[in-house]
Design a protein around this motif. Structure first.
Motif, PDB file in Angstrom:
ATOM      1  N   HIS A 253       0.796  -1.219   0.000  1.00 48.06           N
ATOM      2  CA  HIS A 253       0.000   0.000   0.000  1.00 48.06           C
ATOM      3  C   HIS A 253       0.834   1.277   0.000  1.00 48.06           C
ATOM      4  N   LEU A 254       2.126   1.180  -0.332  1.00 51.44           N
ATOM      5  CA  LEU A 254       2.913   2.406  -0.479  1.00 51.44           C
ATOM      6  C   LEU A 254       2.474   3.088  -1.765  1.00 51.44           C
ATOM      7  N   PRO A 255       1.988   4.349  -1.690  1.00 58.16           N
ATOM      8  CA  PRO A 255       1.446   4.988  -2.890  1.00 58.16           C
ATOM      9  C   PRO A 255       2.517   5.203  -3.956  1.00 58.16           C
ATOM     10  N   GLY A 256       2.146   4.914  -5.187  1.00 51.35           N
ATOM     11  CA  GLY A 256       3.067   5.152  -6.292  1.00 51.35           C
ATOM     12  C   GLY A 256       4.240   4.197  -6.324  1.00 51.35           C
ATOM     13  N   LEU A 257       4.137   3.042  -5.655  1.00 51.88           N
ATOM     14  CA  LEU A 257       5.245   2.076  -5.616  1.00 51.88           C
ATOM     15  C   LEU A 257       4.662   0.671  -5.710  1.00 51.88           C
ATOM     16  N   TYR A 258       5.239  -0.142  -6.577  1.00 54.57           N
ATOM     17  CA  TYR A 258       4.749  -1.518  -6.678  1.00 54.57           C
ATOM     18  C   TYR A 258       5.934  -2.464  -6.895  1.00 54.57           C
ATOM     19  N   ILE A 259       5.729  -3.711  -6.505  1.00 53.48           N
ATOM     20  CA  ILE A 259       6.765  -4.734  -6.666  1.00 53.48           C
ATOM     21  C   ILE A 259       6.656  -5.303  -8.079  1.00 53.48           C
ATOM     22  N   ALA A 260       7.706  -5.132  -8.864  1.00 53.98           N
ATOM     23  CA  ALA A 260       7.715  -5.638 -10.241  1.00 53.98           C
ATOM     24  C   ALA A 260       7.976  -7.148 -10.261  1.00 53.98           C
ATOM     25  N   GLU A 261       8.916  -7.597  -9.425  1.00 50.07           N
ATOM     26  CA  GLU A 261       9.203  -9.034  -9.381  1.00 50.07           C
ATOM     27  C   GLU A 261       9.954  -9.385  -8.109  1.00 50.07           C
ATOM     28  N   LEU A 284      13.811  -8.035  -3.995  1.00 47.95           N
ATOM     29  CA  LEU A 284      12.587  -7.423  -4.505  1.00 47.95           C
ATOM     30  C   LEU A 284      12.949  -6.292  -5.451  1.00 47.95           C
ATOM     31  N   ILE A 285      12.401  -6.311  -6.642  1.00 44.94           N
ATOM     32  CA  ILE A 285      12.572  -5.227  -7.606  1.00 44.94           C
ATOM     33  C   ILE A 285      11.288  -4.400  -7.563  1.00 44.94           C
ATOM     34  N   LEU A 286      11.407  -3.149  -7.160  1.00 44.79           N
ATOM     35  CA  LEU A 286      10.250  -2.279  -7.044  1.00 44.79           C
ATOM     36  C   LEU A 286      10.399  -1.072  -7.948  1.00 44.79           C
TER      37      LEU A 286
END
Length: 604
Positions: A253-261, A284-286
């Motif tokens: 739920h960090l805004p504007g950040l997602y885990i790519a792989e 983790l690649i974010l």
């Protein structure tokens, strides 16, 4: 009929009240200036009804004032190690909606504020609240004002919860020595009023905040940043995130950040599903905005792969985050970040990289540098100072971030402060002794440096308190306090209960207009004289001053914690009035009901 000394003392006190309320200058300058007028008058006239210079500045040796300074220094260790987050994080991570978050946040804050000075508690928790509000998707304005008010309420419950309680307790001891008071205040004496006021206040805030608190949004949010940073972090093998899902780790739920792989040690690439469990040494690649990348670094249990940051030749607490744009003259162009050997060349570690609004794939170390790439580096402060000597980067700038933390020392800080509270609460040691030992222990166990401990002390508050004590002494010696008390008695018609209410309301009004410390010090002698005029025990009046001096809920100016959240939460002054007025009424009613039951107002 008042003498000229009383009129002068009253005029100086009124000038201090007015100038502080209008904020015509720094509060410490105003307090010292007013005190200087009284010292000058006594030097010129040699009047025995004004404090001598020695008596006027004696407040700076007040035990309560020194204890406040030491408590600021002691709590600095908790702030710089992230100990507050360690103590509350396990509870806050499970919050899913606003009411749940408020309950999980405010109850521990009320408890902590009773045993730690509430101002540093709020200071340490502001970044925690920011992270929490992002995780549950609400504005931090829904949490920050309740945080401040809860810290104030919790601080009412013990002598060390707020500086006003300490100062009033110390003045009470002095009054007992002079024969003006009879009851010693124990560690939990204020809790008789503070505890029921806190319980009712918490219920009010949790139930009513959704209607009375505004949804204030910052002008720029993380989602507004067009740059897409790619950041690589590794799950610490023995850290708290091993075995937790992405959802439980607070990474979803960090805004504007997602885990790519997610890259496993075995070479497998796992999907970043919310219920995917993290394993030891997972990489983790974010991808996300700068603000969220900085927030990511606050999560315990994540580190940079290959531990590059820890190998830097500078301690963690001295490092800073720096944004650097790769120039056309950079000697590393075309090389991968791993081949660039940033640690050897620049004594820096690459935390993240952004290339316009494009998403970079693969591991961070495999990214080949191009002109215009923006690198987020963890480096020593000297990196900023040496930017003019190198043509490799331009537009080098420091990134604002939360206070540097030493997470490996967090448990030391928690243990030290717990020991301090137990020693003070059980009266094994005096509060001054316990806080002094805690402050020294924080530095000795490297929870903070001596420089950080010094910087954590709010010297302006101490200056105002010391000067206000001198002005309060002048009100007492000149007879002005007695005249004001007689005026209150006449307005109350000689009724003990109405006099108690008048003392409470006058103190609360002074707190809203000036500061809680100055209000407590200036109203204390008036409360003593009012009790003497009634022939009553002064204890109920003293407790009323103690509680009312902390009951600052109507403006952002009366109490320091209110001012701390004012700008961060994006509040307006009217927000305090709308949300704080019912809370002020609750505290007033509780005081009027409880105090006469515990400390009878009948004549001695």
């Amino acid at each position: 009929m008042m003498n000229w000394e009383a009129w002068l003392s009253l005029g100086v006190a009124s000038t201090l009240l007015a100038t502080l309320a209008m904020r015509v200058a720094a509060k410490e300058l105003l307090a010292l200036g007013c005190l200087g007028i009284l010292i000058l008058a006594q030097n010129v006239t040699h009047s025995t009804k004004l404090p001598t210079p020695e008596q006027a500045v004696a407040g700076y040796g007040n035990e309560g004032l020194i204890t406040i300074a030491l408590l600021f220094a002691a709590v600095a260790g908790l702030e710089f190690t992230g100990g507050t987050e360690l103590a509350t994080g396990w509870l806050l991570r499970r919050a899913r909606k606003l009411s749940d978050a408020q309950t999980r946040l405010l109850i521990p804050v009320a408890a902590l504020s009773g045993f730690l000075n509430n101002t540093p508690v709020v200071l340490a928790l502001i970044p925690v609240v920011g992270d929490l509000s992002k995780r549950i998707g609400v504005s931090s304005s829904r949490l920050l004002m309740p945080l401040s008010y809860t810290a104030i309420l919790g601080g009412m419950c013990t002598l060390i919860g707020t500086g006003t309680n300490l100062i009033v307790a110390q003045m009470n001891e002095k009054a007992i020595a002079a024969g003006d008071a009879t009851h010693h205040l124990s560690f939990f004496s204020p809790a008789v009023v503070g505890l029921p006021a806190t319980v009712l206040g918490l219920i009010y805030m949790i139930v009513c905040s959704r209607w009375l608190l505004p949804e204030r949004r910052p002008a720029v949010s993380a989602g507004d940043d067009p740059r897409q940073y790619t950041v690589e972090v590794q799950v610490e093998p023995s850290g708290p995130l091993v075995g937790r899902t992405i959802e439980e780790a607070g990474l979803r739920h960090l805004p504007g950040l997602y885990i790519a792989e997610i890259q496993r040690v075995s070479g497998e690439i796992a999907a970043a599903k919310p219920n995917e469990r993290l394993q030891s040494d997972d990489v983790l690649i974010l991808v996300g905005a700068l603000e969220s990348v900085v927030d990511l670094r606050k999560i315990r249990g994540l580190t940079t792969p290959d531990d590059q940051a820890r190998k830097l030749q500078v301690p963690a607490w001295k490092r800073t985050l720096v944004e650097a744009v790769v120039s056309p003259r950079c000697s590393l162009l075309g090389k991968t970040i791993r081949e660039g050997r940033f640690r050897s060349h620049y004594n820096a570690a690459v935390v993240a990289v952004a290339r316009g609004d494009r998403r970079l794939t693969g591991k961070l170390g495999d990214v080949r540098l191009e002109v215009g790439d923006v690198l987020l580096l963890e480096a020593s402060p000297s990196f900023l100072h040496r930017r003019g000597e190198s043509r490799d980067f331009f537009l080098v700038s420091a990134v604002e971030q939360a206070a540097v933390r030493r997470p490996e020392r967090a448990w030391f800080a928690v243990f030290i402060l717990t020991a301090m509270v137990l020693a003070a609460a059980t009266q094994s040691l005096k509060i001054l002794t316990a806080s002094m030992l805690a402050a020294v222990a924080m530095v000795a166990f490297r929870c903070c440096t001596s420089a950080e401990a010094r910087r954590s002390v709010d010297w302006s508050i101490l200056i105002v308190i010391g000067a206000a004590i001198g002005i309060g002494e002048s009100l007492n010696m000149s007879g002005a306090a007695g005249s004001i008390a007689n005026g209150i008695l006449s307005l109350a018609g000689g009724s003990p209960l109405l006099t108690l209410a008048a003392v409470f309301m006058a103190t609360m009004l002074c707190t809203e207009l000036i500061t809680n410390y100055a209000a407590a010090v200036l109203m204390f002698p008036i409360a003593i004289r009012a009790a003497t005029g009634l022939g009553c025990d002064p204890a109920p009046m003293i407790i009323a001053v103690m509680i009312a001096a902390s009951a600052s809920f109507l403006t952002p100016f009366g109490y320091q914690t209110n001012m701390m959240v004012y700008g961060v939460g994006g509040y307006r002054v009217v927000d305090y009035l709308k949300f704080g007025l019912p809370l002020s009424i609750i505290v007033f009613v509780v005081t009027m009901v409880v105090v006469p039951l515990v400390w009878p107002l009948s004549p001695l």
